[in-house]
Design a protein around this motif. Structure first.
Motif, PDB file in Angstrom:
ATOM      1  N   ASP A   1     -29.710  32.937   6.678  1.00  0.00           N
ATOM      2  CA  ASP A   1     -29.191  34.230   7.123  1.00  0.00           C
ATOM      3  C   ASP A   1     -28.256  34.879   6.106  1.00  0.00           C
ATOM      4  OD1 ASP A   1     -30.446  34.149   9.763  1.00  0.00           O
ATOM      5  OD2 ASP A   1     -29.066  32.487  10.146  1.00  0.00           O
ATOM      6  N   VAL A   2     -28.028  34.210   4.976  1.00  0.00           N
ATOM      7  CA  VAL A   2     -27.116  34.731   3.949  1.00  0.00           C
ATOM      8  C   VAL A   2     -27.807  35.830   3.156  1.00  0.00           C
ATOM      9  CG1 VAL A   2     -25.791  34.160   1.868  1.00  0.00           C
ATOM     10  CG2 VAL A   2     -25.900  32.520   3.768  1.00  0.00           C
ATOM     11  N   VAL A   3     -27.117  36.969   3.012  1.00  0.00           N
ATOM     12  CA  VAL A   3     -27.653  38.052   2.197  1.00  0.00           C
ATOM     13  C   VAL A   3     -26.893  38.220   0.880  1.00  0.00           C
ATOM     14  CG1 VAL A   3     -28.627  39.318   4.143  1.00  0.00           C
ATOM     15  CG2 VAL A   3     -26.303  39.828   3.401  1.00  0.00           C
ATOM     16  N   MET A   4     -25.640  37.716   0.835  1.00  0.00           N
ATOM     17  CA  MET A   4     -24.810  37.879  -0.365  1.00  0.00           C
ATOM     18  C   MET A   4     -23.829  36.726  -0.457  1.00  0.00           C
ATOM     19  SD  MET A   4     -23.845  40.011  -2.843  1.00  0.00           S
ATOM     20  CE  MET A   4     -22.478  40.113  -3.969  1.00  0.00           C
ATOM     21  N   ALA A   5     -23.659  36.208  -1.640  1.00  0.00           N
ATOM     22  CA  ALA A   5     -22.660  35.164  -1.891  1.00  0.00           C
ATOM     23  C   ALA A   5     -21.785  35.609  -3.048  1.00  0.00           C
ATOM     24  CB  ALA A   5     -23.339  33.834  -2.238  1.00  0.00           C
ATOM     25  N   ARG A   6     -20.511  35.281  -2.949  1.00  0.00           N
ATOM     26  CA  ARG A   6     -19.588  35.504  -4.066  1.00  0.00           C
ATOM     27  C   ARG A   6     -18.984  34.162  -4.414  1.00  0.00           C
ATOM     28  NH1 ARG A   6     -18.227  40.721  -1.068  1.00  0.00           N
ATOM     29  NH2 ARG A   6     -17.325  39.227   0.373  1.00  0.00           N
ATOM     30  N   ILE A   7     -19.100  33.821  -5.698  1.00  0.00           N
ATOM     31  CA  ILE A   7     -18.601  32.540  -6.196  1.00  0.00           C
ATOM     32  C   ILE A   7     -17.435  32.819  -7.136  1.00  0.00           C
ATOM     33  CG2 ILE A   7     -19.156  30.458  -7.512  1.00  0.00           C
ATOM     34  CD1 ILE A   7     -22.080  30.852  -6.670  1.00  0.00           C
TER      35      ILE A   7
ATOM     36  N   TYR B   1     -29.474  24.520  -2.209  1.00  0.00           N
ATOM     37  CA  TYR B   1     -29.199  24.800  -0.799  1.00  0.00           C
ATOM     38  C   TYR B   1     -30.071  25.907  -0.212  1.00  0.00           C
ATOM     39  CZ  TYR B   1     -25.246  21.678  -0.689  1.00  0.00           C
ATOM     40  OH  TYR B   1     -24.476  20.544  -0.717  1.00  0.00           O
ATOM     41  N   PHE B   2     -30.854  26.562  -1.024  1.00  0.00           N
ATOM     42  CA  PHE B   2     -31.651  27.691  -0.558  1.00  0.00           C
ATOM     43  C   PHE B   2     -33.130  27.452  -0.814  1.00  0.00           C
ATOM     44  CE2 PHE B   2     -27.447  29.338  -1.452  1.00  0.00           C
ATOM     45  CZ  PHE B   2     -27.172  30.039  -0.283  1.00  0.00           C
ATOM     46  N   ALA B   3     -33.951  27.970   0.085  1.00  0.00           N
ATOM     47  CA  ALA B   3     -35.403  27.848  -0.055  1.00  0.00           C
ATOM     48  C   ALA B   3     -35.869  28.621  -1.287  1.00  0.00           C
ATOM     49  CB  ALA B   3     -36.090  28.385   1.195  1.00  0.00           C
ATOM     50  N   GLU B   4     -36.926  28.133  -1.896  1.00  0.00           N
ATOM     51  CA  GLU B   4     -37.509  28.802  -3.067  1.00  0.00           C
ATOM     52  C   GLU B   4     -37.874  30.240  -2.705  1.00  0.00           C
ATOM     53  OE1 GLU B   4     -38.470  29.167  -6.911  1.00  0.00           O
ATOM     54  OE2 GLU B   4     -37.714  27.314  -6.038  1.00  0.00           O
ATOM     55  N   GLY B   5     -37.486  31.161  -3.560  1.00  0.00           N
ATOM     56  CA  GLY B   5     -37.786  32.564  -3.327  1.00  0.00           C
ATOM     57  C   GLY B   5     -36.896  33.239  -2.303  1.00  0.00           C
ATOM     58  N   ARG B   6     -35.861  32.534  -1.806  1.00  0.00           N
ATOM     59  CA  ARG B   6     -34.974  33.082  -0.772  1.00  0.00           C
ATOM     60  C   ARG B   6     -33.513  32.998  -1.218  1.00  0.00           C
ATOM     61  NH1 ARG B   6     -36.266  35.486   3.916  1.00  0.00           N
ATOM     62  NH2 ARG B   6     -34.502  34.422   4.815  1.00  0.00           N
ATOM     63  N   LEU B   7     -33.248  33.329  -2.465  1.00  0.00           N
ATOM     64  CA  LEU B   7     -31.881  33.292  -2.981  1.00  0.00           C
ATOM     65  C   LEU B   7     -31.156  34.583  -2.616  1.00  0.00           C
ATOM     66  CD1 LEU B   7     -32.618  31.817  -6.500  1.00  0.00           C
ATOM     67  CD2 LEU B   7     -31.497  30.651  -4.583  1.00  0.00           C
ATOM     68  N   PRO B   8     -29.943  34.470  -2.053  1.00  0.00           N
ATOM     69  CA  PRO B   8     -29.188  35.676  -1.720  1.00  0.00           C
ATOM     70  C   PRO B   8     -28.768  36.439  -2.973  1.00  0.00           C
ATOM     71  CG  PRO B   8     -28.175  33.690  -0.764  1.00  0.00           C
ATOM     72  CD  PRO B   8     -29.249  33.241  -1.692  1.00  0.00           C
ATOM     73  N   ALA B   9     -28.430  37.706  -2.791  1.00  0.00           N
ATOM     74  CA  ALA B   9     -27.758  38.443  -3.855  1.00  0.00           C
ATOM     75  C   ALA B   9     -26.466  37.684  -4.146  1.00  0.00           C
ATOM     76  CB  ALA B   9     -27.457  39.870  -3.396  1.00  0.00           C
ATOM     77  N   ARG B  10     -25.934  37.830  -5.378  1.00  0.00           N
ATOM     78  CA  ARG B  10     -24.784  36.997  -5.722  1.00  0.00           C
ATOM     79  C   ARG B  10     -23.933  37.616  -6.803  1.00  0.00           C
ATOM     80  NH1 ARG B  10     -25.325  31.136  -8.476  1.00  0.00           N
ATOM     81  NH2 ARG B  10     -24.452  32.201 -10.264  1.00  0.00           N
ATOM     82  N   THR B  11     -22.651  37.347  -6.715  1.00  0.00           N
ATOM     83  CA  THR B  11     -21.695  37.670  -7.762  1.00  0.00           C
ATOM     84  C   THR B  11     -20.964  36.389  -8.100  1.00  0.00           C
ATOM     85  OG1 THR B  11     -21.403  39.912  -6.936  1.00  0.00           O
ATOM     86  CG2 THR B  11     -19.645  39.040  -8.318  1.00  0.00           C
TER      87      THR B  11
END
Length: 135
Positions: free
Chosen positions: A70-76, A95-105
């Protein structure tokens, strides 16, 4: 808005909610690499700290009847971005399924609570079928 504190969740390091929910979006507070059982005690190394942060995020999400899907964005936030970036990416990706990586900063910072090496916060979208009725 709903302000969520997850029973048995990570101990906050400041006055905050584990998550705030509004209009189907869930904003999950940045998590530290400690555990609910041992607040402030951090594992050694960036891989272990990244796994600990991700497990704390999973714990908060589970308390909200959500998951990493359910993650759409991650900030690290990293204190040693040049040294740790590649290792964080490898651990995080697992931790994420292939092809299902959230947007990220990902940003380098001068310091984090507990002298942690990493902190991650999330933005999630609650699917219409996962309405949480009370918290």
């Amino acid at each position: 808005m709903k302000f969520h504190m997850i029973a048995g969740g990570p101990k906050p390091v400041a006055p905050l909610s584990h998550a705030v929910e509004t209009d189907g979006f869930v904003f999950v507070t940045g998590q530290m690499p400690d555990t609910p059982a041992a607040p402030g005690q951090l594992p050694d190394g960036i891989e272990a700290q990244t796994r600990a942060v991700m497990e704390n995020l999973r714990l908060v999400l589970a308390g909200l009847e959500l998951g990493l899907e359910d993650v759409v964005m991650a900030r690290i936030y990293l204190t040693r971005v040049k040294q740790d970036y590649a290792a964080v990416n490898a651990t995080y990706r697992s931790y994420f399924a292939e092809g299902r990586l959230p947007a990220r900063t990902c940003v380098g910072v001068t310091g984090l609570a507990y002298d942690a090496l990493i902190e991650i916060d999330l933005v999630c979208r609650r699917p219409c079928t996962k309405v949480l009725t009370d918290s």
